[in-house]
Write a protein that holds these residues in place. Structure first.
Motif, mmCIF file in Angstrom:
data_model
loop_
_atom_site.group_PDB
_atom_site.id
_atom_site.type_symbol
_atom_site.label_atom_id
_atom_site.label_comp_id
_atom_site.label_asym_id
_atom_site.label_seq_id
_atom_site.Cartn_x
_atom_site.Cartn_y
_atom_site.Cartn_z
ATOM 1 N N PHE A 461 -10.085 -10.565 -4.229
ATOM 2 C CA PHE A 461 -9.582 -9.837 -3.060
ATOM 3 C C PHE A 461 -10.605 -10.037 -1.953
ATOM 4 N N ASP A 462 -10.192 -10.650 -0.884
ATOM 5 C CA ASP A 462 -11.109 -11.016 0.192
ATOM 6 C C ASP A 462 -11.662 -9.755 0.860
ATOM 7 N N PRO A 463 -12.969 -9.488 0.711
ATOM 8 C CA PRO A 463 -13.517 -8.231 1.231
ATOM 9 C C PRO A 463 -13.526 -8.145 2.759
ATOM 10 N N GLU A 464 -13.159 -9.235 3.423
ATOM 11 C CA GLU A 464 -13.019 -9.167 4.879
ATOM 12 C C GLU A 464 -11.956 -8.139 5.278
ATOM 13 N N PHE A 465 -10.976 -7.945 4.403
ATOM 14 C CA PHE A 465 -9.920 -6.980 4.747
ATOM 15 C C PHE A 465 -10.394 -5.594 4.342
ATOM 16 N N GLN A 466 -10.658 -4.771 5.365
ATOM 17 C CA GLN A 466 -11.376 -3.540 5.047
ATOM 18 C C GLN A 466 -10.468 -2.347 4.859
ATOM 19 N N ARG A 467 -9.439 -2.242 5.654
ATOM 20 C CA ARG A 467 -8.673 -0.994 5.585
ATOM 21 C C ARG A 467 -7.302 -1.238 4.980
ATOM 22 N N VAL A 468 -6.398 -1.732 5.771
ATOM 23 C CA VAL A 468 -5.062 -1.920 5.235
ATOM 24 C C VAL A 468 -4.843 -3.416 5.047
ATOM 25 N N ALA A 469 -4.546 -3.786 3.843
ATOM 26 C CA ALA A 469 -4.237 -5.186 3.567
ATOM 27 C C ALA A 469 -3.411 -5.194 2.306
ATOM 28 N N ILE A 491 6.863 3.708 -11.864
ATOM 29 C CA ILE A 491 5.797 4.700 -11.687
ATOM 30 C C ILE A 491 6.223 5.587 -10.532
ATOM 31 N N LYS A 492 5.592 6.751 -10.424
ATOM 32 C CA LYS A 492 5.956 7.648 -9.317
ATOM 33 C C LYS A 492 4.909 7.550 -8.219
ATOM 34 N N HIS A 493 5.365 7.444 -6.997
ATOM 35 C CA HIS A 493 4.452 7.419 -5.853
ATOM 36 C C HIS A 493 4.464 8.808 -5.225
ATOM 37 N N LYS A 494 3.288 9.460 -5.177
ATOM 38 C CA LYS A 494 3.202 10.802 -4.578
ATOM 39 C C LYS A 494 2.225 10.729 -3.418
ATOM 40 N N PRO A 495 2.724 10.284 -2.267
ATOM 41 C CA PRO A 495 1.798 10.056 -1.151
ATOM 42 C C PRO A 495 0.978 11.314 -0.851
ATOM 43 N N VAL A 496 -0.313 11.135 -0.795
ATOM 44 C CA VAL A 496 -1.228 12.227 -0.437
ATOM 45 C C VAL A 496 -1.993 11.763 0.783
ATOM 46 N N LYS A 497 -1.893 12.491 1.865
ATOM 47 C CA LYS A 497 -2.658 12.101 3.053
ATOM 48 C C LYS A 497 -3.644 13.213 3.366
ATOM 49 N N THR A 498 -4.907 12.886 3.360
ATOM 50 C CA THR A 498 -5.892 13.843 3.840
ATOM 51 C C THR A 498 -6.266 13.385 5.247
ATOM 52 N N SER A 499 -6.795 14.296 6.051
ATOM 53 C CA SER A 499 -7.051 13.923 7.444
ATOM 54 C C SER A 499 -8.081 12.796 7.523
ATOM 55 N N LYS A 500 -9.067 12.856 6.628
ATOM 56 C CA LYS A 500 -10.108 11.835 6.663
ATOM 57 C C LYS A 500 -9.529 10.481 6.229
ATOM 58 N N TYR A 501 -8.673 10.544 5.207
ATOM 59 C CA TYR A 501 -8.027 9.334 4.712
ATOM 60 C C TYR A 501 -7.219 8.693 5.842
ATOM 61 N N ASN A 502 -6.442 9.535 6.522
ATOM 62 C CA ASN A 502 -5.603 9.026 7.601
ATOM 63 C C ASN A 502 -6.429 8.339 8.676
ATOM 64 N N LEU A 503 -7.542 8.930 8.956
ATOM 65 C CA LEU A 503 -8.401 8.406 10.006
ATOM 66 C C LEU A 503 -8.821 6.967 9.708
ATOM 67 N N TYR A 504 -8.999 6.680 8.403
ATOM 68 C CA TYR A 504 -9.539 5.376 8.048
ATOM 69 C C TYR A 504 -8.496 4.383 7.535
ATOM 70 N N ARG A 505 -7.357 4.884 7.103
ATOM 71 C CA ARG A 505 -6.476 3.994 6.380
ATOM 72 C C ARG A 505 -5.136 3.706 7.045
ATOM 73 N N SER A 506 -4.985 3.997 8.287
ATOM 74 C CA SER A 506 -3.688 3.726 8.885
ATOM 75 C C SER A 506 -3.777 2.443 9.706
ATOM 76 N N ARG A 507 -2.804 1.587 9.501
ATOM 77 C CA ARG A 507 -2.859 0.250 10.066
ATOM 78 C C ARG A 507 -2.911 0.268 11.585
ATOM 79 N N ASP A 508 -2.239 1.231 12.170
ATOM 80 C CA ASP A 508 -2.127 1.164 13.619
ATOM 81 C C ASP A 508 -3.179 1.976 14.354
ATOM 82 N N ILE A 509 -3.984 2.723 13.589
ATOM 83 C CA ILE A 509 -4.935 3.593 14.270
ATOM 84 C C ILE A 509 -6.024 2.801 14.973
ATOM 85 N N ASP A 510 -6.441 1.714 14.355
ATOM 86 C CA ASP A 510 -7.535 0.956 14.956
ATOM 87 C C ASP A 510 -7.059 -0.447 15.356
#
Ligand SMILES: *[C@@H]1O[C@H](CO)[C@@H](O)[C@H](O)[C@H]1NC(C)=O
Ligand SMILES: *[C@@H]1O[C@H](CO)[C@@H](O)[C@H](O)[C@H]1NC(C)=O
Ligand SMILES: *[C@@H]1O[C@H](CO)[C@@H](O)[C@H](O)[C@H]1NC(C)=O
Ligand SMILES: *[C@@H]1O[C@H](CO)[C@@H](O)[C@H](O)[C@H]1NC(C)=O
Ligand SMILES: *[C@@H]1O[C@H](CO)[C@@H](O)[C@H](O)[C@H]1NC(C)=O
Length: 533
Positions: A461-469, A491-510
C-alpha cells in the motif's frame, strides 16, 4: 416388397465389401513382396532412390529456388501487440494532466520502467513458411551458468539436397550464433562424427557446422548425421543474471531463423505450514487500521470473538493519544500521529504471519454472514488462483447498492504519452460457473476482503496516500493480482464518525491533500487522465 428391397441392398453391400477386401489383400501382398525384395538387395534400394532423385530433380530445383529466395525477415517490432489508439480520453470531469507539459523526469522514469518491462515480455517469434529448419521459437529456459539442449532443431532433408550435385555449392555451412554476448554454444561430446561433418567454434558464441558431399550415399548418410548433430547442440549461459533473454541466430546461406532463450534463476518455493487447515486461526490473521475510533474498533473485536475466539487480530493505530486495546491475541502497533491510511495498512500487513489475511475497516461488525471459511475455500482453489476475494456489506437502510461491488478499470493506451484509466461499474466474468456461482472477477473491491499475504505484500500500500485512498491500491495491482467479489460472504458496516476522525479522513475537507493524491497517481501510473466515476 420392402423386405425384398432391403435384402437386395444387403447383398450388394456385402459383395462390395468382399471385392474391396480381396483387392486390398492382393495389393498389400504385392507391396510387401516388393519391399522385402528391396530390403534384401541394398543395391536395388539405392538405385531406386537415385531414380527418384532424377525424377524429382525439377521439383527439387524449384523448391530450392523458392526456399532461398522467398525468405523474408520480418521485423517483429512492427507487429502490433496492443490496441493502441492515436489518442485517448477519460471523459468529462476526470483528473487530467491536460495542458501541462509532461515533466522531463517523468519521461525518464517511464523509459526506465518500459525498458525493464519489455525485457520480461515474451518475444514474438516469426517462423517463416518454406523454412529449411524445424526449430522451437521460444520456451527454452536455462538457469544462469547452466546449459540447455536446443531441442527440436533439425534441417529438412530436401533442403540439404539443394546443396547436392550441381546446385550452387556442395558445401553446407550452418552458423549458430548467440547474439547477446551472454552465452556460448557447444556440441555434446557423446557423438562420434564421420568425415562428413566438421565443427568449429565449439564453446564460443559462434558455432560452425560444415559438411560437403559428392554422392547420394554421402548425402543420405550426412543428412542423418547432420540432424543427429543438430539434436545435440546445447546453449550454455556464461553471464550470471536472474532474468535475461538471449537470442540464438541460425543461418544457412541467406536464411536466418531465431530462437529465444530465457535465462531464469528459479526462485525457491515459500511454503506455509497449514497442516491443520480446519483451524482457520492458523491460516488467517485479521488486520485493520484505526484512527481516533476506539469505540468502533472495540466493537469490531467483540464481534470477531463471537465467531472466531482464537484468531489473531493486528491493529495499526495512528491516533494522537493511543489507548491500549485489551484482549487475547491482539497485536496493536502504535504509529506516529496521523501517519496515514496506507502506511497503517502496510504496517499491519507486514506483521501477518499466516498464509492469508482478512482486511476489515475498524467500523465493521462480524455477523452470521461473515463466514471466513468461504473465503479460504476460494483462495485455496487451484483453478481460480485468486489473490484477493472480497465480500459484501449486509444490507440495511442507507447501504451501498449491489452494483458498487462490481468495478473494473477500463484502460486505453494512446500514442501520446500516458494512458487513460476510467473506473466503471461491471465485472469481467463469473468464476468457474458450477463451483462458485456467486463470484465475479473484478478489478476493484470494497474494504472487506481476504488476500494471499505474499501476493498482496508484493504490491503493498503506497504510503504516499495519507488520508483517503482506495482505488489507488487496485490501480497498482492491475495485471498482478486476481481479484473477485463473492456475494456469499457479508459483514455489517456501522459507520462511526468522531469529530477528530472527520477532520482528518474526509476526502473533500483538504483540497491540498486531494490535489497531491491526484498528481501522485497521474505521475506514478503514468496516466494522461483518470476518472473514478
Ligand atoms: C538468397 O540467395 C538467393 C541466391 O542464392 C537469391 O536468389 C535470393 O534472392 C536471396 N534471398 C534474399 C532474401 O536475399
Ligand atoms: C461533456 O461535456 C460537454 C459540454 O460540457 C457535453 O456536450 C458532452 O455531452 C459531455 N460528454 C459526456 C460524455 O458527458
Ligand atoms: C565441445 O565442448 C564440450 C565441452 O564443453 C565437449 O564435451 C565436446 O566434446 C566438444 N565437442 C566437440 C565436437 O568437440
Ligand atoms: C552410410 O551409412 C551406412 C550405414 O548407415 C554405411 O554402411 C555406409 O558405409 C555409409 N556410407 C558411407 C559413404 O560412409
Ligand atoms: C488457537 O490457535 C493456535 C494457532 O494459532 C493453536 O495452536 C491453538 O490450539 C488454538 N487454540 C484453540 C483453543 O483453538
Amino acid at each position: 416388397m420392402r423386405m425384398n428391397t432391403f435384402r437386395v441392398h444387403l447383398w450388394v453391400t456385402w459383395s462390395l465389401v468382399i471385392v474391396v477386401s480381396v483387392t486390398l489383400i492382393l495389393i498389400s501382398t504385392w507391396l510387401s513382396e516388393k519391399s522385402g525384395h528391396l530390403s534384401r538387395d541394398p543395391v536395388a534400394h539405392h538405385q531406386d532412390v537415385h531414380i527418384n532423385m532424377d525424377r524429382r530433380d525439377m521439383n527439387v530445383r524449384l523448391f530450392c529456388q523458392q526456399i532461398w529466395s522467398s525468405h523474408k525477415h520480418v521485423n517483429v517490432n512492427n507487429v502490433a501487440t496492443s490496441n493502441t489508439k492515436s489518442s485517448c480520453s477519460c471523459g468529462n470531469d476526470s483528473f487530467t494532466i491536460a495542458n501541462q507539459p509532461v515533466l522531463p523526469w517523468q519521461r525518464k522514469a517511464y523509459e526506465l520502467w518500459e525498458n525493464e518491462y519489455r525485457e520480461t515480455e515474451e518475444p514474438i517469434v516469426f517462423c517463416p513458411a518454406l523454412s529449411p529448419f524445424g526449430y522451437i521459437g521460444g520456451g527454452i529456459t536455462v538457469e544462469p551458468g547452466k546449459y540447455a539442449n536446443i531441442r527440436g532443431l533439425y534441417i529438412h532433408p530436401t533442403a540439404l539436397t539443394c546443396f547436392h550435385g550441381n546446385y550452387d555449392s556442395d558445401t553446407v555451412l550452418l552458423t549458430i550464433t548467440c547474439s547477446r554476448g551472454v552465452g556460448t554454444m557447444f556440441v555434446s561430446s557423446s557423438l562420434q562424427y564421420s568425415k562428413f561433418l566438421f565443427i568449429s567454434g565449439n564453446n564460443t558464441n559462434q558455432l560452425l557446422v560444415i559438411t560437403s558431399f559428392h554422392g547420394n550415399h554421402e548425402l543420405i548418410n550426412s543428412t542423418n548425421e547432420f540432424n543427429v548433430l543438430l539434436n545435440n547442440i546445447f546453449y550454455q549461459n556464461v553471464y550470471y543474471d536472474i532474468f535475461r533473454r538471449d537470442l540464438i541466430r541460425i543461418t544457412l546461406k541467406n536464411i536466418t531463423v531465431e530462437i529465444n532463450v530465457l535465462i531464469r534463476r528459479q526462485p525457491l518455493p515459500r511454503l506455509y505450514d497449514v497442516r491443520d487447515n480446519k483451524d482457520i486461526s492458523s491460516m488467517v490473521t485479521i488486520v485493520t487500521k484505526t484512527f481516533e475510533r476506539y469505540k468502533a474498533v472495540n466493537n469490531l473485536i467483540r464481534s470477531i470473538r463471537v465467531y472466531y475466539p482464537n484468531i489473531t487480530i493486528v491493529i495499526a493505530d495512528d491516533s494522537e493519544f493511543p489507548k491500549h486495546i485489551h484482549g487475547q491475541k491482539i497485536k496493536q502497533f502504535v504509529m506516529p500521529f496521523a501517519e496515514g491510511w496506507f502506511a497503517g495498512r502496510n504496517l499491519a500487513l507486514s506483521q501477518v504471519r499466516t498464509k492469508y489475511f482478512l482486511w476489515v475497516d475498524d467500523d465493521f461488525e462480524f455477523t452470521d454472514g461473515t463466514n471466513l471459511e468461504l473465503f479460504v475455500e476460494k483462495l485455496d482453489d487451484k483453478n481460480e488462483k485468486l489473490d484477493i476475494v472480497a465480500g459484501i456489506f449486509e444490507k440495511s437502510h442507507g447501504q451501498i447498492s449491489v452494483d458498487s461491488y462490481f468495478q473494473i478499470f477500463d484502460i486505453s493506451k494512446s500514442e501520446n504519452f500516458g494512458s487513460c484509466l476510467v473506473r466503471k461499474r461491471g465485472a469481467h466474468r463469473k468464476l468457474s460457473y458450477k463451483k462458485f456461482p456467486q463470484c465475479y472477477m473484478t478489478d476493484v473491491v470494497l474494504n472487506f476482503f481476504m488476500g494471499k499475504t505474499q501476493s498482496v505484500r508484493k504490491i503493498g500500500f503506497d504510503p504516499e496516500f495519507q488520508r483517503v485512498a482506495h482505488s489507488e491500491f487496485f490501480i497498482d495491482a492491475l495485471g498482478e493480482l486476481r481479484i473477485a467479489v463473492c456475494l456469499d460472504v457479508s459483514i455489517k458496516h456501522k459507520p462511526v464518525k468522531t469529530s477528530k476522525y472527520n477532520l482528518y479522513r474526509s476526502r473533500d475537507i483538504d483540497p491540498q491533500d486531494k490535489y497531491r493524491n491526484i498528481q501522485h497517481v497521474l505521475f506514478k501510473n503514468n496516466l494522461q487522465c483518470y476518472k473514478l466515476y
